[in-house]
Design a protein around this motif. Structure first.
Motif, PDB file in Angstrom:
ATOM      1  N   LEU A   1     -23.221  34.389  -8.017  1.00  0.00           N
ATOM      2  CA  LEU A   1     -22.767  35.418  -7.212  1.00  0.00           C
ATOM      3  C   LEU A   1     -22.611  35.184  -6.170  1.00  0.00           C
ATOM      4  CD1 LEU A   1     -23.727  39.148  -9.071  1.00  0.00           C
ATOM      5  CD2 LEU A   1     -21.654  37.873  -9.916  1.00  0.00           C
ATOM      6  N   SER A   2     -23.716  34.781  -5.697  1.00  0.00           N
ATOM      7  CA  SER A   2     -23.768  33.585  -4.110  1.00  0.00           C
ATOM      8  C   SER A   2     -22.189  32.797  -3.908  1.00  0.00           C
ATOM      9  CB  SER A   2     -25.452  32.957  -3.713  1.00  0.00           C
ATOM     10  OG  SER A   2     -25.549  31.494  -4.453  1.00  0.00           O
ATOM     11  N   GLU A   3     -22.255  31.939  -5.223  1.00  0.00           N
ATOM     12  CA  GLU A   3     -21.332  30.605  -4.779  1.00  0.00           C
ATOM     13  C   GLU A   3     -19.930  30.769  -4.790  1.00  0.00           C
ATOM     14  OE1 GLU A   3     -21.617  27.805  -8.174  1.00  0.00           O
ATOM     15  OE2 GLU A   3     -24.605  26.852  -7.408  1.00  0.00           O
ATOM     16  N   LEU A   4     -19.971  32.433  -5.791  1.00  0.00           N
ATOM     17  CA  LEU A   4     -18.210  33.135  -5.633  1.00  0.00           C
ATOM     18  C   LEU A   4     -17.914  33.663  -4.671  1.00  0.00           C
ATOM     19  CD1 LEU A   4     -15.887  33.966  -7.908  1.00  0.00           C
ATOM     20  CD2 LEU A   4     -17.365  35.888  -7.909  1.00  0.00           C
ATOM     21  N   ALA A   5     -16.616  32.948  -4.178  1.00  0.00           N
ATOM     22  CA  ALA A   5     -15.602  33.234  -3.583  1.00  0.00           C
ATOM     23  C   ALA A   5     -14.907  34.159  -3.823  1.00  0.00           C
ATOM     24  CB  ALA A   5     -15.445  32.546  -2.172  1.00  0.00           C
ATOM     25  N   VAL A   6     -13.983  35.168  -3.472  1.00  0.00           N
ATOM     26  CA  VAL A   6     -12.418  36.118  -3.163  1.00  0.00           C
ATOM     27  C   VAL A   6     -12.661  36.595  -2.037  1.00  0.00           C
ATOM     28  CG1 VAL A   6     -11.428  37.661  -4.797  1.00  0.00           C
ATOM     29  CG2 VAL A   6     -12.544  36.580  -5.654  1.00  0.00           C
ATOM     30  N   GLU A   7     -11.586  35.926  -1.274  1.00  0.00           N
ATOM     31  CA  GLU A   7     -11.014  36.366   0.115  1.00  0.00           C
ATOM     32  C   GLU A   7      -9.608  36.239   0.389  1.00  0.00           C
ATOM     33  OE1 GLU A   7     -12.526  32.735   2.230  1.00  0.00           O
ATOM     34  OE2 GLU A   7     -14.756  33.620   1.230  1.00  0.00           O
ATOM     35  N   GLY A   8      -9.021  37.851   1.198  1.00  0.00           N
ATOM     36  CA  GLY A   8      -8.018  37.313   1.390  1.00  0.00           C
ATOM     37  C   GLY A   8      -7.825  39.222   2.089  1.00  0.00           C
TER      38      GLY A   8
ATOM     39  N   PHE B   1     -15.898  52.793  -5.153  1.00  0.00           N
ATOM     40  CA  PHE B   1     -15.370  52.067  -5.810  1.00  0.00           C
ATOM     41  C   PHE B   1     -14.012  52.335  -5.380  1.00  0.00           C
ATOM     42  CE2 PHE B   1     -19.967  52.358  -7.376  1.00  0.00           C
ATOM     43  CZ  PHE B   1     -20.163  51.069  -7.451  1.00  0.00           C
ATOM     44  N   LEU B   2     -12.953  51.876  -4.632  1.00  0.00           N
ATOM     45  CA  LEU B   2     -11.459  53.183  -5.084  1.00  0.00           C
ATOM     46  C   LEU B   2     -11.198  51.391  -5.268  1.00  0.00           C
ATOM     47  CD1 LEU B   2     -10.937  55.418  -2.298  1.00  0.00           C
ATOM     48  CD2 LEU B   2     -10.847  55.352  -4.554  1.00  0.00           C
ATOM     49  N   PRO B   3      -9.857  51.000  -5.749  1.00  0.00           N
ATOM     50  CA  PRO B   3      -9.520  49.826  -5.551  1.00  0.00           C
ATOM     51  C   PRO B   3      -9.347  49.107  -4.632  1.00  0.00           C
ATOM     52  CG  PRO B   3      -8.692  52.130  -7.097  1.00  0.00           C
ATOM     53  CD  PRO B   3      -8.887  52.365  -6.426  1.00  0.00           C
ATOM     54  N   THR B   4      -9.207  48.787  -4.558  1.00  0.00           N
ATOM     55  CA  THR B   4      -8.030  47.345  -3.058  1.00  0.00           C
ATOM     56  C   THR B   4      -7.191  46.710  -3.499  1.00  0.00           C
ATOM     57  OG1 THR B   4     -10.057  45.564  -2.915  1.00  0.00           O
ATOM     58  CG2 THR B   4     -10.522  47.661  -1.277  1.00  0.00           C
ATOM     59  N   ALA B   5      -6.691  45.920  -2.533  1.00  0.00           N
ATOM     60  CA  ALA B   5      -4.949  45.020  -3.166  1.00  0.00           C
ATOM     61  C   ALA B   5      -5.002  44.472  -1.603  1.00  0.00           C
ATOM     62  CB  ALA B   5      -3.596  46.295  -2.969  1.00  0.00           C
ATOM     63  N   GLY B   6      -4.630  43.073  -1.935  1.00  0.00           N
ATOM     64  CA  GLY B   6      -4.257  42.303  -1.030  1.00  0.00           C
ATOM     65  C   GLY B   6      -3.410  40.886  -1.687  1.00  0.00           C
ATOM     66  N   THR B   7      -3.214  39.592  -1.143  1.00  0.00           N
ATOM     67  CA  THR B   7      -3.154  38.605  -1.474  1.00  0.00           C
ATOM     68  C   THR B   7      -4.427  37.929  -0.990  1.00  0.00           C
ATOM     69  OG1 THR B   7      -0.733  38.848  -0.696  1.00  0.00           O
ATOM     70  CG2 THR B   7      -2.014  36.438  -1.219  1.00  0.00           C
ATOM     71  N   VAL B   8      -5.120  36.962  -2.707  1.00  0.00           N
ATOM     72  CA  VAL B   8      -6.062  36.502  -2.731  1.00  0.00           C
ATOM     73  C   VAL B   8      -5.649  35.336  -2.052  1.00  0.00           C
ATOM     74  CG1 VAL B   8      -7.722  35.807  -4.048  1.00  0.00           C
ATOM     75  CG2 VAL B   8      -7.027  37.562  -4.613  1.00  0.00           C
ATOM     76  N   THR B   9      -6.608  34.534  -0.653  1.00  0.00           N
ATOM     77  CA  THR B   9      -5.813  33.375  -0.412  1.00  0.00           C
ATOM     78  C   THR B   9      -7.314  32.279  -0.304  1.00  0.00           C
ATOM     79  OG1 THR B   9      -7.275  34.145   1.648  1.00  0.00           O
ATOM     80  CG2 THR B   9      -5.274  34.306   1.966  1.00  0.00           C
ATOM     81  N   THR B  10      -8.268  32.744  -0.734  1.00  0.00           N
ATOM     82  CA  THR B  10      -9.373  32.257  -1.166  1.00  0.00           C
ATOM     83  C   THR B  10     -10.137  32.105  -2.570  1.00  0.00           C
ATOM     84  OG1 THR B  10      -9.861  31.387   1.265  1.00  0.00           O
ATOM     85  CG2 THR B  10     -11.609  30.557  -0.546  1.00  0.00           C
ATOM     86  N   PHE B  11      -9.965  31.842  -3.385  1.00  0.00           N
ATOM     87  CA  PHE B  11     -10.679  31.793  -4.787  1.00  0.00           C
ATOM     88  C   PHE B  11     -11.675  30.772  -5.366  1.00  0.00           C
ATOM     89  CE2 PHE B  11     -10.868  32.022  -9.149  1.00  0.00           C
ATOM     90  CZ  PHE B  11     -12.414  32.814  -9.483  1.00  0.00           C
TER      91      PHE B  11
ATOM     92  N   HIS C   1      -8.371  35.132 -15.015  1.00  0.00           N
ATOM     93  CA  HIS C   1      -7.194  34.897 -14.469  1.00  0.00           C
ATOM     94  C   HIS C   1      -6.695  34.657 -13.180  1.00  0.00           C
ATOM     95  CE1 HIS C   1      -7.452  38.901 -13.798  1.00  0.00           C
ATOM     96  NE2 HIS C   1      -5.570  38.955 -13.010  1.00  0.00           N
ATOM     97  N   LEU C   2      -7.848  34.952 -12.183  1.00  0.00           N
ATOM     98  CA  LEU C   2      -7.253  34.801 -10.627  1.00  0.00           C
ATOM     99  C   LEU C   2      -7.131  33.899  -9.882  1.00  0.00           C
ATOM    100  CD1 LEU C   2      -7.019  36.735  -8.140  1.00  0.00           C
ATOM    101  CD2 LEU C   2     -10.146  36.312  -7.701  1.00  0.00           C
ATOM    102  N   GLU C   3      -6.066  33.357  -8.918  1.00  0.00           N
ATOM    103  CA  GLU C   3      -6.220  32.057  -8.973  1.00  0.00           C
ATOM    104  C   GLU C   3      -5.430  32.294  -6.556  1.00  0.00           C
ATOM    105  OE1 GLU C   3      -2.170  30.314 -10.457  1.00  0.00           O
ATOM    106  OE2 GLU C   3      -3.446  29.837 -11.823  1.00  0.00           O
ATOM    107  N   ALA C   4      -5.679  31.219  -6.084  1.00  0.00           N
ATOM    108  CA  ALA C   4      -5.946  31.583  -4.727  1.00  0.00           C
ATOM    109  C   ALA C   4      -3.835  31.697  -4.520  1.00  0.00           C
ATOM    110  CB  ALA C   4      -6.103  30.040  -4.163  1.00  0.00           C
TER     111      ALA C   4
END
Length: 450
Positions: A407-414, A348-358, A371-374
């Protein structure tokens, strides 16, 4: 009612508070760090004030900057949300001295209950059961060793000023005590600015069950049922639900009564949560009080129809609660999953980056607090929680199925961004979770088998 409220927080809880304020006709002021200048709440609020760089101690923990922002914008009250300054009695005192209403318990109550060791003593005096352990802090290794001989092993060392699952560690063998004692003291000092710790007997295989309470300054006190928060990693919650599955009605009623008794014994005002450990045979023990709104408050809202933020605002403005205990009629079942920017495969280490799809899930009785946005950058500056997915259904089985679908519909990608969603899906399908027989050891057992 207040005309202007400053929200001294960030992320989804800041946006959540702002939404209720708008419904009540209250003007809002958001504060933001340099890292959050493009956050949704900055656009949603009626006014926004920059309070410092990304580092929390120079922004969201900077009491002087927050009070100055309130003064400049004409705010009459400050809502601290959760985390940061939400349980800081010194900040509450500063607000009072500046003529600002702190939306939370009185400073004296925060000072008494925010100290976990002192809170144990207060609750023991009120007749609530507490685990073996000293109600006083231990200041040296020698004192810790002496106290441990009466507490017994396994035991847990906790930071007196801790919260949110941080500043605590389990000690199973006597020879590990000096090292872990030093580590917890160091964490307490680094994270909470307070190195004091206390010892408590540790229960293997218990459940973490909490009771939501509301109290006003006119003597009104209600509980809004219990929540099970046993799905945890590093003693930080991942899944919460209400009602607690498989909890005997007699045990649930006793928990509710104990929480209300604790409220009345302390003069508590506002929203709060009494946290307990519950054993397999229905015995329970007080752990601590969270003197603020909880991350998992939406599940209680879903089954009761009560806006907890709205009640906080009304109580802080001096009004009585809008409901009595007879008005609280929970219906159905609700589950919340915390979507964190963490990699379960790497502890469960934190990850970082830019969310390209939400893409947030939708559908019946499905709520997403985020509060998340693409295009948003996920950094290690703050808590890794990106969103809370919350569902309601007529019963627990339906709620689990609805959450799996959501959860199957949720998309958080980047690039670089990993989330807890795949692991949460595994939890929901685990036989012990499905049967409602899971305990606080479930996640450790699942990750050990992976």
């Amino acid at each position: 009612m207040f005309s202007t409220v400053l929200i001294a927080n960030r992320g989804e809880i800041a946006l959540r508070i702002a939404r209720t304020c708008r419904e009540l006709g209250i003007r809002t002021v958001a504060v933001y760090s340099t890292a959050d200048q493009d956050a949704p709440v900055v656009r949603f609020a009626d006014e926004a004030v920059h309070i410092g760089p990304a580092a929390p101690r120079r922004s969201y923990l900077n009491a002087a900057a927050i009070v100055e922002a309130a003064r400049k914008t004409g705010a009459e009250a400050i809502h601290p949300g959760y985390g940061f300054l939400s349980e800081d009695p010194d900040f509450a005192e500063i607000c009072a001295a500046e003529g600002l209403t702190f939306i939370g318990p009185p400073p004296a109550v925060l000072a008494r209950l925010g100290d976990k060791a002192r809170a144990r003593e207060v609750m023991a005096d009120a007749g609530l059961p507490v685990l073996p352990g000293g109600n006083r802090t231990v200041d040296t290794v020698a004192e810790a060793v002496e106290r441990a001989s009466s507490v017994g092993f396994p035991l847990i060392i906790k930071a007196a000023a801790g919260g949110g699952g941080r500043g605590m560690a389990v000690v199973r063998e006597p020879h590990d005590l000096p090292r872990i004692y030093a580590e917890v003291r160091a964490t307490g000092q680094a994270v909470f600015g307070d190195s004091r710790v206390y010892l408590e007997r540790y229960l293997d295989g218990a459940r973490h069950v909490e009771v939501q309470v509301l109290a006003d300054s006119h003597g009104g006190v209600v509980h809004l049922g219990e929540r099970d928060c046993s799905v945890q990693r590093r003693r930080q919650k991942l899944v919460e639900e209400t009602p607690a599955p498989g909890l005997a009605p007699k045990t649930a009623a006793s928990l509710h009564e104990a929480a209300v008794r604790g409220v009345r014994a302390t003069g508590y005002v506002g929203a709060g949560t009494f946290e307990f450990l519950v054993t397999g045979d229905g015995e329970f023990y007080f752990m601590e009080i969270n003197c603020r709104i909880q991350v998992e408050h939406p599940v209680t809202e879903m089954v009761t129809g009560v806006d907890l933020i709205g009640e906080q605002l009304r109580v802080a403005a001096g009004y009585p609660l809008t409901l009595t205990q007879a008005d609280v009629q929970p219906r159905g079942a609700s589950i919340e999953c915390r979507v964190n920017a963490e990699d379960p495969r790497r502890g469960f280490l934190p990850t970082a980056g830019t969310v390209t799809t939400f893409r947030a899930p939708g559908g019946p009785f499905t709520r997403v607090d985020t509060h998340l946005e693409a295009g948003q950058r996920v950094t290690a500056d703050y808590d890794p929680m990106l969103a809370k997915v919350v569902v309601w259904a007529q019963d627990r089985r339906q709620a689990i199925a609805r959450m799996q679908r959501a959860l199957s519909e949720l998309a958080v990608e980047g690039p670089g961004v990993q989330t807890t969603v795949p692991f949460l899906t595994e939890v929901l399908a685990h036989p012990r979770f499905l049967d409602g027989k899971h305990t606080t050891t479930l996640v450790d057992e699942m990750t050990a088998q992976a």
